[in-house]
Structures are given as structure tokens and as C-alpha cells.
Design an enzyme around this catalytic site. Sequence first.
Site, PDB file in Angstrom:
ATOM      1  CD  GLU A 286      -3.294  -0.429   2.073  1.00  0.00           C
ATOM      2  OE1 GLU A 286      -3.008   0.254   3.071  1.00  0.00           O
ATOM      3  OE2 GLU A 286      -4.416  -0.919   1.905  1.00  0.00           O
TER       4      GLU A 286
ATOM      5  CG  HIS B 229       9.865 -29.254  -0.246  1.00  0.00           C
ATOM      6  ND1 HIS B 229      10.508 -30.434  -0.560  1.00  0.00           N
ATOM      7  CD2 HIS B 229      10.553 -28.729   0.801  1.00  0.00           C
ATOM      8  CE1 HIS B 229      11.506 -30.624   0.293  1.00  0.00           C
ATOM      9  NE2 HIS B 229      11.564 -29.599   1.117  1.00  0.00           N
TER      10      HIS B 229
ATOM     11  CE  LYS C 121     -12.022   1.301   1.627  1.00  0.00           C
ATOM     12  NZ  LYS C 121     -11.534   2.285   2.570  1.00  0.00           N
TER      13      LYS C 121
HETATM   14  O1  PA5 Z   1      -3.142   1.115   5.930  1.00  0.00           O
HETATM   15  C1  PA5 Z   1      -4.231   1.607   5.774  1.00  0.00           C
HETATM   16  O2  PA5 Z   1      -4.422   2.834   5.932  1.00  0.00           O
HETATM   17  C2  PA5 Z   1      -5.423   0.766   5.410  1.00  0.00           C
HETATM   18  O3  PA5 Z   1      -5.044  -0.563   5.280  1.00  0.00           O
HETATM   19  C3  PA5 Z   1      -6.500   0.857   6.469  1.00  0.00           C
HETATM   20  O4  PA5 Z   1      -5.957   0.505   7.705  1.00  0.00           O
HETATM   21  C4  PA5 Z   1      -7.663  -0.054   6.147  1.00  0.00           C
HETATM   22  O5  PA5 Z   1      -8.154   0.259   4.882  1.00  0.00           O
HETATM   23  C5  PA5 Z   1      -8.758   0.090   7.187  1.00  0.00           C
HETATM   24  O6  PA5 Z   1      -9.203   1.407   7.287  1.00  0.00           O
HETATM   25  P1  PA5 Z   1     -10.039   1.915   8.527  1.00  0.00           P
HETATM   26  O7  PA5 Z   1      -9.197   1.794   9.739  1.00  0.00           O
HETATM   27  O8  PA5 Z   1     -10.387   3.336   8.217  1.00  0.00           O
HETATM   28  O9  PA5 Z   1     -11.260   1.031   8.632  1.00  0.00           O
END
Ligand code: PA5
Length: 417
Positions: free
Chosen positions: A267, A288, A408
Amino acid sequence: MKINDIDLDYTLASEILEDIKEDPMGDWFSLPDNFPDSELEKIKTVAERVRKNSDFLVCIGIGGSYLGARAVYEALDCADDDEKKTKLLFAGNNLSSRELKKLIKKLDGKDFSLNIISKSGTTLEPAIAFRILKAELIKRYGAEEAKSRIIATTDPEQGALREESEKNGYETFDVPLGIGGRYSVLSPVGLFPLAVAGVNIDALLAGARECKETQTSPDSLEDSMLISYAFSRFYLYDECGCDTEILASFEPSLLYFNEWWKQLFGESEGKNKQGIFPASVIYSTDLHSLGQFLQEGRRNIFETFLKFSPEKFPLVVPEQKDSTDGLEYLSGVSLPEISEKACEATIRAHDAGGISTFEIEVLDSDSEFGISERSLGFLIFFFETACAISALLHGVDPFNQPGVEKYKKEMYKLLGR
Ligand code: PA5
């Protein structure tokens, strides 16, 4: 390729570290040595309360809101530790009805509490799981007691979850404004559930502090493995066409540490058609399967090995009278010794096959199992910082995730929101 062959620009490294500290989303960098005492006390007090009244704490969250806690919980084998009374369960990280039903079955006849963790408070997966599990909680304890068994970790000021928490008087922890999900494991997001599970969160922070001091302070940069790692992996990508990194270790309990690491790098770096694809293996299991690809497949890969102190009381290959299995040469040898040789052999073989390898060794001789709170805290801070540096070298923002929003939007359209 050896790290020493690469010229590292320490001035640039130090400038990037300054940029991270000053970034509005860079507050995670100060957590190891600046964690507010009052917040730490509150985490421990509330955790103690939950430990007294719950067999299970269900952590509801997705991505950065749960992976850090799960990584540490699993790496330390907390689920199998009988002395650690309250066990964690993880929900809200998928949309599977089957998984949630299985989890609800585990709660049957047991006492439980919920920790809903969502910075935005609107992420669909945890929001749905929360609604379903809240109904279970109310069914079991009634509306009033249910409220006292919900702990919400969310934005300090706004959002649906903050609003609901205030309305119902839930216990809350803040996800600090300057910390994004995947950099939040050393904030209440990760520390609270881990404290409930009996993890020594002071040692986790101490490990992170040790990493910060030894790897990122201005006078340690030239000896810093972290800086070498961050710059060398970018060099391998930029100059040698290595666009895939494999995180490798020989401990199955690190499966979720791998998952946390993949989310962190995936990310943070994968933007603007750039980035190193983060993948992982657990050896010797994967020798393996993927081992063949690593040895002889496409040469666009480099590999990072994680190593820990050996376990203190390991299993040993027993002697066997009249054996026919050909293992007598290993009689009396411990499994960690064999595993260490397997690791050395793998590195040699992959090196000969044209794969560059890094070895990150975190030693903790005080630990019975080698993998300890201290070593994990060190590694968490190590990778968070290396990842932020690496993303900045790629010229992308380490702290946003615009791509995640795209699915989303499409999903909400289809669901008719
Ligand atoms: O690293 C990040 O920012 C994301 O992975 C969020 O943690 C994830 O999308 C969850 O978001 P939220 O805490 O707003 O539900």
C-alpha cells in the site's frame, strides 16, 4: 550482489528521515520514544479489565487496523499459551459469512468483548462484522452490559464510529490523526489488543526504540542496516530490474508477520505504475513449491531473509537403535541447528542462481523462543522506516492509498449506497 557493493547516499538518507519526521502523517516515527505515559497506562488498565471478564477479545478491523496485532500475536504463539488467558479472534477482515459463523460458534458459552478498530469508521467489512457481533453481544449480555464490552479504536474527532461511541458511552482509544493504518501497530490500534492477550507491550516499544536509536540516529547512518536495506532494494529495482521482493523466514508462526509486511510495502509503494511487488514464503515448506521458481525461474526477484536467535530448549533428533532411515548422522542435532543449515544452504543456492539476498538478523538472547516482543518491535520499526524511505525514493507518497478507494467506490455503486 552484496549490499557493500552499492554506494549509499547518507546525506540523502538523512534528508529523507527529516522529511518523514515532518510529514503530517509521520507521527508513527515518534511512537517508540514518545508514547504518552497516560495512554500506555490507560491501555493496560482497560486491557486488565477485559482480561478479567473475557475469554475472547474479538478484534474487528481490516488492513492496517488488524494486521499488526495479528502479526505479533501469531509470531509469539499467544493462541497456544495457556498462561495467557484471554485469546484474540479476528473478524471484519473479509466478507465471508462462513468465516464469521465459525467465529461466532467459537464464542458459544464463552465470555467475550469486542474491539472495533477503524480509523475512518466507515470501512464496509469491519462495519458489517461489528453490526453482526454487536447483535450477538446484546443477545448474550443485554444492551447495557454489551456497551461496556465494546472498545472502539477510531479517529479522535470524527466519523461514524466516534459518533456511535459517544452516543453509547463505549470505551475508546484514539488512532492519532498523524498515523495511518499500516503504520499504526505501535499505537493503541495494535497495543491494546496485544496487551489484552498478555503481550509485553513495553518490550515491544523498547525493541522499536532500540531500532530507532541504532538505525536512524544521525551518527549511526553509515552502519545502519536499515538504510542499506532501504537504498539497496531501490537500487535493485531501479538499476537491475528486480521488481519483486520475497520476504523469507523459516518459522511458520511468521505467516501473519509476512502479511503485515506485504500490506505495509504494497500500500505504501505501489503507486504511479511503480513499486516493488511484495511477496513472501515460509521455508522450508515453500522450498518444496516456490523454491523451484526462485532457483530457476524469471530473474526479477530479490530475497530478504529474517533470522532470529535460536530457541533455548529445542527439539532434538533422537537416537534410534537399529534405524534404517539413514538419519544417524543427525542424532542429537537440534531442529534449529538443522534449520540454520537449511537457511545457509538456501541462501547459497539462490545466490548461485542469480538472486540477490539480504539477511536481517534480530538477536534477543534473553528470549526462550528467539522471536520475542523485543525482536518484533525492532523489526516493525525497521520495516516501517525502510518502507517510508523506499516509497520516497520511488517518488510516491508512503502514507496514502488512493488505489484502495477505487474498488470501494465501485462496490458501493453496485451495492446501491
Ligand atoms: O493502511 C491503511 O491505511 C489501510 O489498510 C487501512 O488501515 C484499512 O483500509 C482500514 O481502514 P479503517 O481503519 O479506516 O477502517
